[in-house]
Design a protein around this motif. Structure first.
Motif, PDB file in Angstrom:
ATOM      1  N   VAL A  17       0.830  -1.203   0.000  1.00 20.77           N
ATOM      2  CA  VAL A  17       0.000   0.000   0.000  1.00 20.77           C
ATOM      3  C   VAL A  17       0.867   1.256   0.000  1.00 20.77           C
ATOM      4  O   VAL A  17       0.647   2.186  -0.784  1.00 20.77           O
ATOM      5  N   THR A  18       1.857   1.304   0.884  1.00 19.13           N
ATOM      6  CA  THR A  18       2.714   2.492   0.951  1.00 19.13           C
ATOM      7  C   THR A  18       3.480   2.683  -0.360  1.00 19.13           C
ATOM      8  O   THR A  18       3.703   3.819  -0.788  1.00 19.13           O
ATOM      9  N   LYS A  19       3.846   1.585  -1.003  1.00 19.20           N
ATOM     10  CA  LYS A  19       4.520   1.687  -2.298  1.00 19.20           C
ATOM     11  C   LYS A  19       3.587   2.275  -3.343  1.00 19.20           C
ATOM     12  O   LYS A  19       3.979   3.148  -4.136  1.00 19.20           O
ATOM     13  N   ASP A  20       2.350   1.810  -3.347  1.00 19.27           N
ATOM     14  CA  ASP A  20       1.372   2.345  -4.298  1.00 19.27           C
ATOM     15  C   ASP A  20       1.135   3.829  -4.071  1.00 19.27           C
ATOM     16  O   ASP A  20       1.087   4.623  -5.027  1.00 19.27           O
ATOM     17  N   MET A  21       0.972   4.226  -2.804  1.00 19.54           N
ATOM     18  CA  MET A  21       0.645   5.610  -2.502  1.00 19.54           C
ATOM     19  C   MET A  21       1.804   6.558  -2.801  1.00 19.54           C
ATOM     20  O   MET A  21       1.592   7.751  -3.028  1.00 19.54           O
ATOM     21  N   ALA A  22       3.019   6.032  -2.808  1.00 18.12           N
ATOM     22  CA  ALA A  22       4.196   6.865  -3.057  1.00 18.12           C
ATOM     23  C   ALA A  22       4.550   6.970  -4.537  1.00 18.12           C
ATOM     24  O   ALA A  22       5.342   7.843  -4.918  1.00 18.12           O
ATOM     25  N   ASP A  23       3.970   6.107  -5.376  1.00 18.28           N
ATOM     26  CA  ASP A  23       4.348   6.039  -6.783  1.00 18.28           C
ATOM     27  C   ASP A  23       3.087   6.124  -7.651  1.00 18.28           C
ATOM     28  O   ASP A  23       2.323   5.163  -7.731  1.00 18.28           O
ATOM     29  N   PRO A  24       2.832   7.273  -8.311  1.00 23.40           N
ATOM     30  CA  PRO A  24       1.629   7.434  -9.127  1.00 23.40           C
ATOM     31  C   PRO A  24       1.490   6.375 -10.220  1.00 23.40           C
ATOM     32  O   PRO A  24       0.375   5.941 -10.527  1.00 23.40           O
ATOM     33  N   ASN A  25       2.608   5.946 -10.781  1.00 26.76           N
ATOM     34  CA  ASN A  25       2.548   4.938 -11.832  1.00 26.76           C
ATOM     35  C   ASN A  25       2.129   3.581 -11.258  1.00 26.76           C
ATOM     36  O   ASN A  25       1.358   2.835 -11.874  1.00 26.76           O
ATOM     37  N   GLN A  26       2.622   3.255 -10.077  1.00 23.31           N
ATOM     38  CA  GLN A  26       2.258   2.012  -9.425  1.00 23.31           C
ATOM     39  C   GLN A  26       0.793   2.024  -8.995  1.00 23.31           C
ATOM     40  O   GLN A  26       0.083   1.019  -9.118  1.00 23.31           O
ATOM     41  N   LEU A  27       0.329   3.171  -8.497  1.00 18.18           N
ATOM     42  CA  LEU A  27      -1.075   3.279  -8.096  1.00 18.18           C
ATOM     43  C   LEU A  27      -1.988   3.136  -9.309  1.00 18.18           C
ATOM     44  O   LEU A  27      -3.050   2.500  -9.229  1.00 18.18           O
ATOM     45  N   HIS A  28      -1.583   3.702 -10.426  1.00 17.81           N
ATOM     46  CA  HIS A  28      -2.346   3.544 -11.672  1.00 17.81           C
ATOM     47  C   HIS A  28      -2.481   2.058 -12.035  1.00 17.81           C
ATOM     48  O   HIS A  28      -3.573   1.585 -12.389  1.00 17.81           O
ATOM     49  N   LYS A  29      -1.394   1.326 -11.922  1.00 17.44           N
ATOM     50  CA  LYS A  29      -1.428  -0.109 -12.228  1.00 17.44           C
ATOM     51  C   LYS A  29      -2.358  -0.848 -11.270  1.00 17.44           C
ATOM     52  O   LYS A  29      -3.095  -1.755 -11.674  1.00 17.44           O
ATOM     53  N   ARG A  30      -2.320  -0.462  -9.998  1.00 16.64           N
ATOM     54  CA  ARG A  30      -3.178  -1.120  -9.004  1.00 16.64           C
ATOM     55  C   ARG A  30      -4.647  -0.877  -9.339  1.00 16.64           C
ATOM     56  O   ARG A  30      -5.476  -1.789  -9.295  1.00 16.64           O
ATOM     57  N   VAL A  31      -4.970   0.352  -9.664  1.00 13.58           N
ATOM     58  CA  VAL A  31      -6.358   0.685 -10.002  1.00 13.58           C
ATOM     59  C   VAL A  31      -6.799  -0.073 -11.249  1.00 13.58           C
ATOM     60  O   VAL A  31      -7.918  -0.613 -11.312  1.00 13.58           O
ATOM     61  N   MET A  32      -5.922  -0.152 -12.238  1.00  7.77           N
ATOM     62  CA  MET A  32      -6.265  -0.839 -13.483  1.00  7.77           C
ATOM     63  C   MET A  32      -6.399  -2.345 -13.295  1.00  7.77           C
ATOM     64  O   MET A  32      -7.017  -3.028 -14.118  1.00  7.77           O
ATOM     65  N   SER A  33      -5.838  -2.873 -12.205  1.00 11.04           N
ATOM     66  CA  SER A  33      -5.964  -4.306 -11.951  1.00 11.04           C
ATOM     67  C   SER A  33      -7.404  -4.709 -11.646  1.00 11.04           C
ATOM     68  O   SER A  33      -7.747  -5.893 -11.687  1.00 11.04           O
ATOM     69  N   LEU A  34      -8.265  -3.741 -11.355  1.00 12.38           N
ATOM     70  CA  LEU A  34      -9.653  -4.035 -11.018  1.00 12.38           C
ATOM     71  C   LEU A  34     -10.522  -4.318 -12.241  1.00 12.38           C
ATOM     72  O   LEU A  34     -11.660  -4.757 -12.107  1.00 12.38           O
ATOM     73  N   VAL A  35      -9.996  -4.038 -13.437  1.00 12.81           N
ATOM     74  CA  VAL A  35     -10.750  -4.277 -14.667  1.00 12.81           C
ATOM     75  C   VAL A  35     -10.012  -5.325 -15.509  1.00 12.81           C
ATOM     76  O   VAL A  35      -8.841  -5.628 -15.258  1.00 12.81           O
ATOM     77  N   PRO A  36     -10.687  -5.913 -16.507  1.00 17.92           N
ATOM     78  CA  PRO A  36     -10.058  -6.966 -17.305  1.00 17.92           C
ATOM     79  C   PRO A  36      -8.788  -6.512 -18.011  1.00 17.92           C
ATOM     80  O   PRO A  36      -8.592  -5.320 -18.283  1.00 17.92           O
ATOM     81  N   ASP A  37      -7.920  -7.461 -18.298  1.00 17.40           N
ATOM     82  CA  ASP A  37      -6.713  -7.190 -19.070  1.00 17.40           C
ATOM     83  C   ASP A  37      -7.049  -7.174 -20.566  1.00 17.40           C
ATOM     84  O   ASP A  37      -8.168  -7.465 -20.968  1.00 17.40           O
ATOM     85  N   ASP A  38      -6.059  -6.840 -21.369  1.00 18.85           N
ATOM     86  CA  ASP A  38      -6.174  -6.929 -22.833  1.00 18.85           C
ATOM     87  C   ASP A  38      -7.343  -6.104 -23.369  1.00 18.85           C
ATOM     88  O   ASP A  38      -8.172  -6.592 -24.158  1.00 18.85           O
ATOM     89  N   LEU A  39      -7.401  -4.827 -22.964  1.00 21.00           N
ATOM     90  CA  LEU A  39      -8.479  -3.952 -23.434  1.00 21.00           C
ATOM     91  C   LEU A  39      -8.057  -3.055 -24.587  1.00 21.00           C
ATOM     92  O   LEU A  39      -8.779  -2.139 -24.963  1.00 21.00           O
ATOM     93  N   GLY A  40      -6.889  -3.316 -25.153  1.00 19.60           N
ATOM     94  CA  GLY A  40      -6.466  -2.544 -26.307  1.00 19.60           C
ATOM     95  C   GLY A  40      -5.449  -1.465 -25.985  1.00 19.60           C
ATOM     96  O   GLY A  40      -4.802  -1.475 -24.943  1.00 19.60           O
ATOM     97  N   ALA A  41      -5.339  -0.495 -26.908  1.00 24.53           N
ATOM     98  CA  ALA A  41      -4.287   0.512 -26.825  1.00 24.53           C
ATOM     99  C   ALA A  41      -4.487   1.489 -25.667  1.00 24.53           C
ATOM    100  O   ALA A  41      -3.526   2.021 -25.123  1.00 24.53           O
ATOM    101  N   ASP A  42      -5.739   1.760 -25.291  1.00 19.73           N
ATOM    102  CA  ASP A  42      -6.018   2.697 -24.206  1.00 19.73           C
ATOM    103  C   ASP A  42      -6.984   2.053 -23.222  1.00 19.73           C
ATOM    104  O   ASP A  42      -8.176   2.373 -23.186  1.00 19.73           O
ATOM    105  N   PRO A  43      -6.484   1.109 -22.420  1.00 21.64           N
ATOM    106  CA  PRO A  43      -7.369   0.360 -21.531  1.00 21.64           C
ATOM    107  C   PRO A  43      -8.099   1.231 -20.516  1.00 21.64           C
ATOM    108  O   PRO A  43      -9.238   0.937 -20.153  1.00 21.64           O
ATOM    109  N   ARG A  44      -7.460   2.311 -20.044  1.00 24.58           N
ATOM    110  CA  ARG A  44      -8.135   3.172 -19.070  1.00 24.58           C
ATOM    111  C   ARG A  44      -9.410   3.762 -19.651  1.00 24.58           C
ATOM    112  O   ARG A  44     -10.485   3.738 -19.028  1.00 24.58           O
TER     113      ARG A  44
END
Length: 208
Positions: A17-44
């Motif tokens: 958690v502390t790693k996620d909160m300290a790194d915006p790129n890591q937090l983005h990955k954590r948030v994106m883990s809640l939706v399916p993978d392989d969503l194309g060029a712009d999954p967000r």
């Protein structure tokens, strides 16, 4: 269109958690883990994922919004408490003339023109009254006539490539002038930096 809002109360004692909160790129990955993978060029954008980190009276919370049903089981065991609700009811009740309370953490900025000389074409962060004017104009273009504005600068976010997003949180009240534009703004977000915690527009109908 269906949308879900997830409220996560992370356990700040955990290393992940502390790693996620300290790194915006890591937090983005954590948030994106809640939706399916392989969503194309712009999954967000494909999943309609937006999020915001807030300090509350009871601690830090992460608000995540998605247009795909989230999979909370993909969070690590013990990561934090999480609850989900759908936003359909709120979106359906928005009407022209509705008074709403709003909150958004945004990246108010403008591209400098030729008069800026060597800085022409660069993005300049806005603060204070200039940021509030930016929000009032953006809100108007997205179906909201702002009545009150309170702004508070947040910690800047440094994204990939060293790009820095200046973050300002806006709170206040507004009148709905175009319900369809407001629904689109809620679902797709407003402004830059959406992958790093900016752009999530939260609304609540005013009562009384």
């Amino acid at each position: 269109m269906t949308a879900w809002l997830i409220r996560i109360l992370p356990d700040l004692r955990r290393r992940d958690v502390t790693k996620d909160m300290a790194d915006p790129n890591q937090l983005h990955k954590r948030v994106m883990s809640l939706v399916p993978d392989d969503l194309g060029a712009d999954p967000r954008a494909q999943a309609g994922v937006l999020f915001r980190v807030e300090d509350t009276r009871t601690g830090v919370q992460i608000l995540v919004q998605t247009q795909m049903e989230p999979h909370l089981s993909r969070l690590p065991d013990g990561y934090g408490e999480a609850a989900t609700r759908q936003l359909d009811g709120l979106l359906d009740r928005l009407q022209k003339g509705s008074v709403v309370h709003y909150r958004i953490a945004a990246n108010p900025s403008k591209r400098l023109g030729k008069s800026a000389g060597p800085k022409a074409g660069k993005i300049e962060a806005l603060r204070g009254a200039a940021a509030e004017q930016w929000w009032a104009e953006r809100a108007a273009g997205n179906g909201l006539s702002v009545v009150t504005i309170s702004s508070q600068s947040q910690r800047d976010v440094r994204a990939k490539g060293g790009i820095r997003h200046a973050v300002v949180r806006f709170d206040g009240s507004a009148v709905v002038t175009d319900p369809e534009l407001v629904r689109t703004a809620v679902l797709t977000g407003i402004g830059r930096g959406k992958s790093y915690g900016c752009g999530l527009l939260s609304l609540a109908l005013a009562t009384g």
